[in-house]
Scaffold this active site. Sequence first.
Site, PDB file in Angstrom:
ATOM      1  N   ASP A  16       0.831  -1.204   0.000  1.00 50.94           N
ATOM      2  CA  ASP A  16       0.000   0.000   0.000  1.00 50.94           C
ATOM      3  C   ASP A  16       0.863   1.251   0.000  1.00 50.94           C
ATOM      4  O   ASP A  16       1.281   1.750   1.051  1.00 50.94           O
ATOM      5  CB  ASP A  16      -0.946  -0.019   1.215  1.00 50.94           C
ATOM      6  CG  ASP A  16      -2.059  -1.037   1.042  1.00 50.94           C
ATOM      7  OD1 ASP A  16      -2.531  -1.205  -0.099  1.00 50.94           O
ATOM      8  OD2 ASP A  16      -2.449  -1.673   2.029  1.00 50.94           O
ATOM      9  N   LYS A  38      -0.204  -7.792  -3.451  1.00 52.35           N
ATOM     10  CA  LYS A  38      -1.474  -7.148  -3.748  1.00 52.35           C
ATOM     11  C   LYS A  38      -1.246  -5.668  -3.999  1.00 52.35           C
ATOM     12  O   LYS A  38      -0.650  -4.980  -3.181  1.00 52.35           O
ATOM     13  CB  LYS A  38      -2.454  -7.309  -2.574  1.00 52.35           C
ATOM     14  CG  LYS A  38      -3.802  -6.659  -2.844  1.00 52.35           C
ATOM     15  CD  LYS A  38      -4.807  -6.931  -1.731  1.00 52.35           C
ATOM     16  CE  LYS A  38      -4.838  -5.887  -0.660  1.00 52.35           C
ATOM     17  NZ  LYS A  38      -5.535  -4.645  -0.991  1.00 52.35           N
ATOM     18  N   ASP A  66      -6.257  -5.444  -6.863  1.00 48.15           N
ATOM     19  CA  ASP A  66      -7.434  -5.174  -6.025  1.00 48.15           C
ATOM     20  C   ASP A  66      -8.055  -3.837  -6.404  1.00 48.15           C
ATOM     21  O   ASP A  66      -7.875  -2.834  -5.709  1.00 48.15           O
ATOM     22  CB  ASP A  66      -6.976  -5.177  -4.554  1.00 48.15           C
ATOM     23  CG  ASP A  66      -8.137  -5.085  -3.586  1.00 48.15           C
ATOM     24  OD1 ASP A  66      -9.283  -5.329  -3.991  1.00 48.15           O
ATOM     25  OD2 ASP A  66      -7.889  -4.782  -2.403  1.00 48.15           O
ATOM     26  N   LEU A  67      -8.787  -3.817  -7.527  1.00 52.50           N
ATOM     27  CA  LEU A  67      -9.350  -2.557  -8.016  1.00 52.50           C
ATOM     28  C   LEU A  67     -10.847  -2.428  -7.738  1.00 52.50           C
ATOM     29  O   LEU A  67     -11.457  -1.410  -8.070  1.00 52.50           O
ATOM     30  CB  LEU A  67      -9.046  -2.383  -9.514  1.00 52.50           C
ATOM     31  CG  LEU A  67      -7.544  -2.347  -9.851  1.00 52.50           C
ATOM     32  CD1 LEU A  67      -7.320  -2.156 -11.339  1.00 52.50           C
ATOM     33  CD2 LEU A  67      -6.813  -1.260  -9.070  1.00 52.50           C
ATOM     34  N   LYS A  68     -11.439  -3.443  -7.142  1.00 54.17           N
ATOM     35  CA  LYS A  68     -12.831  -3.386  -6.647  1.00 54.17           C
ATOM     36  C   LYS A  68     -13.776  -2.688  -7.619  1.00 54.17           C
ATOM     37  O   LYS A  68     -14.422  -1.683  -7.281  1.00 54.17           O
ATOM     38  CB  LYS A  68     -12.864  -2.673  -5.289  1.00 54.17           C
ATOM     39  CG  LYS A  68     -12.096  -3.390  -4.182  1.00 54.17           C
ATOM     40  CD  LYS A  68     -12.316  -2.702  -2.833  1.00 54.17           C
ATOM     41  CE  LYS A  68     -11.674  -3.425  -1.678  1.00 54.17           C
ATOM     42  NZ  LYS A  68     -10.204  -3.381  -1.641  1.00 54.17           N
ATOM     43  N   PHE A  69     -13.911  -3.260  -8.827  1.00 55.95           N
ATOM     44  CA  PHE A  69     -14.779  -2.635  -9.837  1.00 55.95           C
ATOM     45  C   PHE A  69     -16.247  -2.666  -9.405  1.00 55.95           C
ATOM     46  O   PHE A  69     -16.723  -3.653  -8.831  1.00 55.95           O
ATOM     47  CB  PHE A  69     -14.649  -3.369 -11.177  1.00 55.95           C
ATOM     48  CG  PHE A  69     -13.290  -3.265 -11.811  1.00 55.95           C
ATOM     49  CD1 PHE A  69     -12.562  -2.086 -11.771  1.00 55.95           C
ATOM     50  CD2 PHE A  69     -12.732  -4.355 -12.462  1.00 55.95           C
ATOM     51  CE1 PHE A  69     -11.310  -1.985 -12.368  1.00 55.95           C
ATOM     52  CE2 PHE A  69     -11.488  -4.273 -13.060  1.00 55.95           C
ATOM     53  CZ  PHE A  69     -10.776  -3.094 -13.020  1.00 55.95           C
ATOM     54  N   HIS A  70     -16.972  -1.591  -9.715  1.00 49.79           N
ATOM     55  CA  HIS A  70     -18.410  -1.496  -9.432  1.00 49.79           C
ATOM     56  C   HIS A  70     -19.005  -0.473 -10.386  1.00 49.79           C
ATOM     57  O   HIS A  70     -18.823   0.731 -10.207  1.00 49.79           O
ATOM     58  CB  HIS A  70     -18.632  -1.063  -7.970  1.00 49.79           C
ATOM     59  CG  HIS A  70     -20.071  -0.995  -7.572  1.00 49.79           C
ATOM     60  ND1 HIS A  70     -20.488  -0.458  -6.385  1.00 49.79           N
ATOM     61  CD2 HIS A  70     -21.199  -1.380  -8.211  1.00 49.79           C
ATOM     62  CE1 HIS A  70     -21.807  -0.530  -6.301  1.00 49.79           C
ATOM     63  NE2 HIS A  70     -22.259  -1.081  -7.397  1.00 49.79           N
ATOM     64  N   ASP A  71     -19.716  -0.957 -11.418  1.00 48.59           N
ATOM     65  CA  ASP A  71     -20.320  -0.058 -12.409  1.00 48.59           C
ATOM     66  C   ASP A  71     -21.354  -0.876 -13.180  1.00 48.59           C
ATOM     67  O   ASP A  71     -21.636  -2.012 -12.786  1.00 48.59           O
ATOM     68  CB  ASP A  71     -19.218   0.515 -13.334  1.00 48.59           C
ATOM     69  CG  ASP A  71     -19.559   1.899 -13.868  1.00 48.59           C
ATOM     70  OD1 ASP A  71     -20.688   2.075 -14.369  1.00 48.59           O
ATOM     71  OD2 ASP A  71     -18.707   2.804 -13.788  1.00 48.59           O
ATOM     72  N   ILE A  72     -21.896  -0.355 -14.261  1.00 46.70           N
ATOM     73  CA  ILE A  72     -22.859  -1.150 -15.032  1.00 46.70           C
ATOM     74  C   ILE A  72     -22.111  -2.334 -15.666  1.00 46.70           C
ATOM     75  O   ILE A  72     -20.880  -2.276 -15.856  1.00 46.70           O
ATOM     76  CB  ILE A  72     -23.575  -0.296 -16.103  1.00 46.70           C
ATOM     77  CG1 ILE A  72     -22.572   0.316 -17.083  1.00 46.70           C
ATOM     78  CG2 ILE A  72     -24.439   0.780 -15.456  1.00 46.70           C
ATOM     79  CD1 ILE A  72     -23.239   0.964 -18.304  1.00 46.70           C
ATOM     80  N   PRO A  73     -22.846  -3.428 -15.976  1.00 41.62           N
ATOM     81  CA  PRO A  73     -22.172  -4.646 -16.465  1.00 41.62           C
ATOM     82  C   PRO A  73     -21.225  -4.403 -17.629  1.00 41.62           C
ATOM     83  O   PRO A  73     -20.084  -4.911 -17.639  1.00 41.62           O
ATOM     84  CB  PRO A  73     -23.350  -5.548 -16.870  1.00 41.62           C
ATOM     85  CG  PRO A  73     -24.470  -5.132 -15.951  1.00 41.62           C
ATOM     86  CD  PRO A  73     -24.298  -3.648 -15.769  1.00 41.62           C
ATOM     87  N   THR A  75     -19.553  -1.768 -18.533  1.00 40.44           N
ATOM     88  CA  THR A  75     -18.339  -1.033 -18.152  1.00 40.44           C
ATOM     89  C   THR A  75     -17.397  -1.918 -17.334  1.00 40.44           C
ATOM     90  O   THR A  75     -16.174  -1.895 -17.528  1.00 40.44           O
ATOM     91  CB  THR A  75     -18.724   0.235 -17.357  1.00 40.44           C
ATOM     92  OG1 THR A  75     -19.548   1.031 -18.193  1.00 40.44           O
ATOM     93  CG2 THR A  75     -17.507   1.037 -16.943  1.00 40.44           C
ATOM     94  N   THR A 130     -14.889  -4.562   5.660  1.00 46.75           N
ATOM     95  CA  THR A 130     -14.791  -4.822   7.105  1.00 46.75           C
ATOM     96  C   THR A 130     -14.749  -3.524   7.910  1.00 46.75           C
ATOM     97  O   THR A 130     -14.867  -3.535   9.125  1.00 46.75           O
ATOM     98  CB  THR A 130     -13.557  -5.675   7.443  1.00 46.75           C
ATOM     99  OG1 THR A 130     -12.437  -5.112   6.777  1.00 46.75           O
ATOM    100  CG2 THR A 130     -13.729  -7.105   7.014  1.00 46.75           C
ATOM    101  N   ARG A 191      -3.393 -10.453  11.714  1.00 47.80           N
ATOM    102  CA  ARG A 191      -2.208  -9.922  12.393  1.00 47.80           C
ATOM    103  C   ARG A 191      -1.499 -11.047  13.132  1.00 47.80           C
ATOM    104  O   ARG A 191      -2.136 -11.755  13.928  1.00 47.80           O
ATOM    105  CB  ARG A 191      -2.610  -8.882  13.456  1.00 47.80           C
ATOM    106  CG  ARG A 191      -3.070  -7.553  12.902  1.00 47.80           C
ATOM    107  CD  ARG A 191      -1.881  -6.786  12.359  1.00 47.80           C
ATOM    108  NE  ARG A 191      -2.240  -5.519  11.740  1.00 47.80           N
ATOM    109  CZ  ARG A 191      -2.546  -5.352  10.457  1.00 47.80           C
ATOM    110  NH1 ARG A 191      -2.575  -6.378   9.629  1.00 47.80           N
ATOM    111  NH2 ARG A 191      -2.819  -4.155   9.980  1.00 47.80           N
ATOM    112  N   ARG A 221       0.863  -3.986   6.595  1.00 44.97           N
ATOM    113  CA  ARG A 221       1.839  -3.294   7.446  1.00 44.97           C
ATOM    114  C   ARG A 221       2.696  -4.168   8.358  1.00 44.97           C
ATOM    115  O   ARG A 221       3.866  -3.822   8.575  1.00 44.97           O
ATOM    116  CB  ARG A 221       1.122  -2.198   8.241  1.00 44.97           C
ATOM    117  CG  ARG A 221       0.734  -1.020   7.345  1.00 44.97           C
ATOM    118  CD  ARG A 221      -0.363  -0.186   7.938  1.00 44.97           C
ATOM    119  NE  ARG A 221      -1.616  -0.926   8.002  1.00 44.97           N
ATOM    120  CZ  ARG A 221      -2.744  -0.431   8.527  1.00 44.97           C
ATOM    121  NH1 ARG A 221      -2.757   0.783   9.033  1.00 44.97           N
ATOM    122  NH2 ARG A 221      -3.844  -1.157   8.528  1.00 44.97           N
TER     123      ARG A 221
END
Length: 242
Positions: A16, A38, A66-73, A75, A130, A191, A221
């Site tokens: 990160d 990642k 890890d780009l967590k796509f969320h849009d119309i199908p 796209t 989470t 952890r 971390r």
Amino acid sequence: MTPLSKIRNPIFCALDTSDLGQATSWAAKLADAVGGVKLGLEFFNARGAKGITDVTRACELPLFLDLKFHDIPNTVAGAVKAVAPLKPAVMTIHAVGGRAMMEAAAKAAREAAEEYLVDRPLLMGVTVLTSMSDEDLSETGVAGTTLDQVRRLAELSKMAGLDGVICSPHEAATLRQDLGPNFKLITPGVRPVWAAANDQKRIMTPAEALAAGADYVVIGRPITAAPDQAAAAKRIVMELAA
Ligand code: C5P
């Protein structure tokens, strides 16, 4: 790049940072210590596809993009195809995007793998972040507990043809029971006992998360902030074998 079937151990280290030099340095140091790396929104938005390639070249490890796509199908399908040349071993989309979006993403992942002659990535649904409490969820209009919502979205992910979901280690045992042995579970929020919790609240050790049913764990971390990153990763691996 190593395929997921030959992964060395079940640890993906979260790199990160938005700094290219930092990410490639961590990747090189961890090349023979962790299972994979990642890279997420912070790095991708700063460094783009070229930055991702630089990091994977530095370690030759499986990539969890890890780009967590969320849009119309349409796209999301296009986005899945657009990142296929980066050869991710694992990638993420938001399950709350719905069945049609997830089906379109799964189809796009299959087609892109054929087109680019690469292994199809594991396509994972993000259920409930989470960081969200029951109250946060209710503010978005979702009634019931986060566990109810996680179970509902994990079931939907499976029906839509996804390979698995990202979940809290505390949800892993329930989801493993609900969804059977072949549905993949990846858990952040882990952890080792000797590491600081940072901002993670409901944590388990890597061994506990795997025993609860996780296939892979994401650790950031405790490894990247250690004075010797490879030594920290190797210590975790040794603890898993104990
Ligand atoms: O440093 P740490 O081990 O907490 O990093 C965990 C990684 O997993 C981060 O990249 C974080 O964005 C990610 N993550 C998380 N909780 C989620 C989903 C992803 O901590 N629910």
